[in-house]
Scaffold this active site. Structure first.
Site, mmCIF file in Angstrom:
data_model
loop_
_atom_site.group_PDB
_atom_site.id
_atom_site.type_symbol
_atom_site.label_atom_id
_atom_site.label_comp_id
_atom_site.label_asym_id
_atom_site.label_seq_id
_atom_site.Cartn_x
_atom_site.Cartn_y
_atom_site.Cartn_z
ATOM 1 N N LEU A 102 0.815 -1.215 0.000
ATOM 2 C CA LEU A 102 0.000 0.000 0.000
ATOM 3 C C LEU A 102 0.852 1.269 0.000
ATOM 4 O O LEU A 102 1.884 1.340 0.658
ATOM 5 C CB LEU A 102 -0.916 -0.003 1.236
ATOM 6 C CG LEU A 102 -1.828 -1.230 1.369
ATOM 7 C CD1 LEU A 102 -2.697 -1.119 2.620
ATOM 8 C CD2 LEU A 102 -2.694 -1.425 0.132
ATOM 9 N N ASP A 113 -5.962 4.202 -12.481
ATOM 10 C CA ASP A 113 -6.285 3.101 -13.400
ATOM 11 C C ASP A 113 -7.624 3.418 -14.063
ATOM 12 O O ASP A 113 -8.634 2.739 -13.836
ATOM 13 C CB ASP A 113 -6.356 1.777 -12.622
ATOM 14 C CG ASP A 113 -5.013 1.421 -12.021
ATOM 15 O OD1 ASP A 113 -4.041 1.298 -12.769
ATOM 16 O OD2 ASP A 113 -4.930 1.290 -10.784
ATOM 17 N N GLN A 160 -4.646 -11.673 -13.574
ATOM 18 C CA GLN A 160 -4.559 -10.418 -14.328
ATOM 19 C C GLN A 160 -3.134 -10.118 -14.794
ATOM 20 O O GLN A 160 -2.886 -9.067 -15.379
ATOM 21 C CB GLN A 160 -5.151 -9.254 -13.533
ATOM 22 C CG GLN A 160 -4.343 -8.803 -12.327
ATOM 23 C CD GLN A 160 -5.117 -7.807 -11.470
ATOM 24 O OE1 GLN A 160 -6.065 -8.174 -10.788
ATOM 25 N NE2 GLN A 160 -4.749 -6.531 -11.526
ATOM 26 N N GLY A 195 -1.716 6.460 -2.362
ATOM 27 C CA GLY A 195 -2.868 6.373 -3.265
ATOM 28 C C GLY A 195 -3.920 5.434 -2.686
ATOM 29 O O GLY A 195 -5.104 5.780 -2.593
ATOM 30 N N HIS A 196 -3.484 4.235 -2.262
ATOM 31 C CA HIS A 196 -4.433 3.290 -1.640
ATOM 32 C C HIS A 196 -5.035 3.902 -0.366
ATOM 33 O O HIS A 196 -6.218 3.757 -0.096
ATOM 34 C CB HIS A 196 -3.714 1.996 -1.223
ATOM 35 C CG HIS A 196 -3.117 1.220 -2.339
ATOM 36 N ND1 HIS A 196 -1.767 1.074 -2.516
ATOM 37 C CD2 HIS A 196 -3.711 0.512 -3.343
ATOM 38 C CE1 HIS A 196 -1.533 0.304 -3.570
ATOM 39 N NE2 HIS A 196 -2.672 -0.041 -4.096
ATOM 40 N N VAL A 255 -3.239 10.209 -6.694
ATOM 41 C CA VAL A 255 -2.363 10.810 -5.668
ATOM 42 C C VAL A 255 -0.940 10.781 -6.224
ATOM 43 O O VAL A 255 -0.493 9.770 -6.765
ATOM 44 C CB VAL A 255 -2.444 10.024 -4.339
ATOM 45 C CG1 VAL A 255 -1.499 10.614 -3.305
ATOM 46 C CG2 VAL A 255 -3.875 10.033 -3.813
ATOM 47 N N SER A 274 2.555 1.000 -6.922
ATOM 48 C CA SER A 274 3.423 0.006 -6.263
ATOM 49 C C SER A 274 4.627 -0.300 -7.147
ATOM 50 O O SER A 274 5.696 -0.656 -6.669
ATOM 51 C CB SER A 274 2.645 -1.285 -5.992
ATOM 52 O OG SER A 274 1.492 -0.987 -5.244
ATOM 53 N N ARG A 275 4.457 -0.156 -8.461
ATOM 54 C CA ARG A 275 5.554 -0.478 -9.391
ATOM 55 C C ARG A 275 6.653 0.592 -9.391
ATOM 56 O O ARG A 275 7.720 0.357 -9.960
ATOM 57 C CB ARG A 275 5.015 -0.689 -10.805
ATOM 58 C CG ARG A 275 4.180 -1.967 -10.914
ATOM 59 C CD ARG A 275 3.890 -2.372 -12.354
ATOM 60 N NE ARG A 275 3.353 -3.723 -12.433
ATOM 61 C CZ ARG A 275 2.044 -4.018 -12.521
ATOM 62 N NH1 ARG A 275 1.149 -3.051 -12.534
ATOM 63 N NH2 ARG A 275 1.651 -5.272 -12.576
ATOM 64 N N MET A 307 1.465 7.909 -7.821
ATOM 65 C CA MET A 307 1.872 6.806 -6.932
ATOM 66 C C MET A 307 1.467 5.462 -7.532
ATOM 67 O O MET A 307 0.386 5.310 -8.077
ATOM 68 C CB MET A 307 1.238 6.983 -5.571
ATOM 69 C CG MET A 307 1.811 8.194 -4.889
ATOM 70 S SD MET A 307 1.709 8.062 -3.131
ATOM 71 C CE MET A 307 2.542 9.590 -2.699
HETATM 72 O O1 PAF Z 1 -6.100 -2.067 -9.034
HETATM 73 C C1 PAF Z 1 -5.704 -3.114 -8.482
HETATM 74 O O2 PAF Z 1 -4.902 -3.099 -7.563
HETATM 75 C C2 PAF Z 1 -6.234 -4.451 -8.981
HETATM 76 O O3 PAF Z 1 -6.399 -4.453 -10.360
HETATM 77 C C3 PAF Z 1 -7.528 -4.896 -8.271
HETATM 78 C C4 PAF Z 1 -8.682 -3.971 -8.570
HETATM 79 C C5 PAF Z 1 -7.294 -4.969 -6.772
HETATM 80 C C6 PAF Z 1 -7.936 -6.299 -8.755
HETATM 81 O O4 PAF Z 1 -6.948 -7.242 -8.491
#
Ligand code: PAF
Length: 282
Positions: free
Chosen positions: A33, A150, A61, A36-37, A176, A186-187, A184
């Site tokens: 996290l 996203d 995914q 942004g999260h 954010v 995670s990558r 922001m």
């Molecule tokens: O945005 C993300 O982190 C992912 O695509 C999600 C929505 C948690 C689904 O795995």
């Protein structure tokens, strides 16, 4: 705060909360996290009785050559951040509880997920819609909050909810950014110091589009050319796409007359980063 690690327990708690007429807010994440999260968690907190955050790195995914194995993970830090930000429950199921060995049913959106990130990442949105649909079924939230970073993901999930009559409200929270403008993600942790400074080309390109538009430029092709030129001036940046599309249909536009999504994906070394803005949205 409680951590739930089985689908059965999560379903039981959600069903109980619903029978008590409690409002369930939901923030789905893949963990590691960042602010942004946390902004999603904070925006949901004040609007619900029970706030559930999921932490699940969803294998379906990721493409075969993508970063599922190396995707950053730090559960104890994530749990602490969820606790500080007043989540009630963290749902952290193991892979085998979410996907049976012979799992064979997917949910696929077939229009909005074709272009932009969908073109470069075949199967990505099918994995996202499938897991989000499963999470909605398990958690039964009244609303779920996703990040505008996203942008295509939010549109695709919105469409899934509409077309499959899933009773959940989709909310979006703004991007954010780091103090220097980098969105922001995670990558971002994959970036070396040199790549980190080159990665600023994304936010600078988005700002350029905003500046041109606020200066009166409405032609998508002119804005797009200027954006490409700026990105190409960064030696380590490789354009995946620069797209100017209708914010609802995600179809390319010639002129910015209605809310228009300006979205980019750029590789900095081996790290693919995205950023966007919405223009013409009064
Ligand atoms: O945005 C993300 O982190 C992912 O695509 C999600 C929505 C948690 C689904 O795995």
């Amino acid at each position: 705060m409680k951590t739930i690690s089985t689908v059965a327990e999560m379903r039981e708690i959600s069903s109980r909360a619903r029978s008590l007429k409690q409002t369930i807010g939901f923030v789905p994440t893949m963990g590691f996290l960042h602010d942004g999260h946390l902004s999603l968690i904070r925006s949901a907190r004040s609007c619900c009785d029970l706030l559930v955050v999921s932490i699940f790195v969803n294998r379906t995914q990721f493409g075969p050559n993508e970063d599922f194995d190396s995707y950053p993970r730090d559960l104890s830090r994530d749990l602490e951040l969820c606790r500080i930000n007043k989540a009630d429950l963290v749902f952290h199921p193991p892979q085998e509880d979410m996907y049976f060995d012979d799992y064979s049913v997917f949910v696929e959106e077939t229009r909005l997920s074709r272009g932009l990130c969908g073109a470069a990442r075949p199967g990505h949105f099918k994995g996202v819609t499938s897991v989000v649909c499963k999470l909605f079924n398990i958690i039964q939230p009244d609303f779920a909050v996703f990040g505008q970073k996203d942008a295509q993901q939010v549109r695709v999930i919105d469409r899934m909810v509409r077309d499959l009559n899933i009773p959940v409200e989709i909310r979006t929270a703004p991007i954010v950014r780091e103090p220097d403008g980098l969105a922001m993600s995670s990558r971002n942790t994959y970036l070396s110091p040199e790549e980190r400074s080159q990665a600023l080309c994304l936010s600078k390109t988005i700002s350029l589009a905003e500046k041109l538009h606020s200066g009166g430029e409405l032609r998508a092709s002119t804005i797009e050319s200027a954006m490409r030129e700026l990105i190409e001036s960064y030696s380590m940046a490789q354009i995946d796409y620069v797209e100017i599309v209708d914010s609802g249909s995600l179809e390319p536009v010639e002129k910015i007359e209605a809310p228009t999504l300006v979205a980019i994906a750029v590789r900095i070394g081996s790290t693919r980063l995205i950023d966007n803005t919405v223009l013409g949205d009064s």
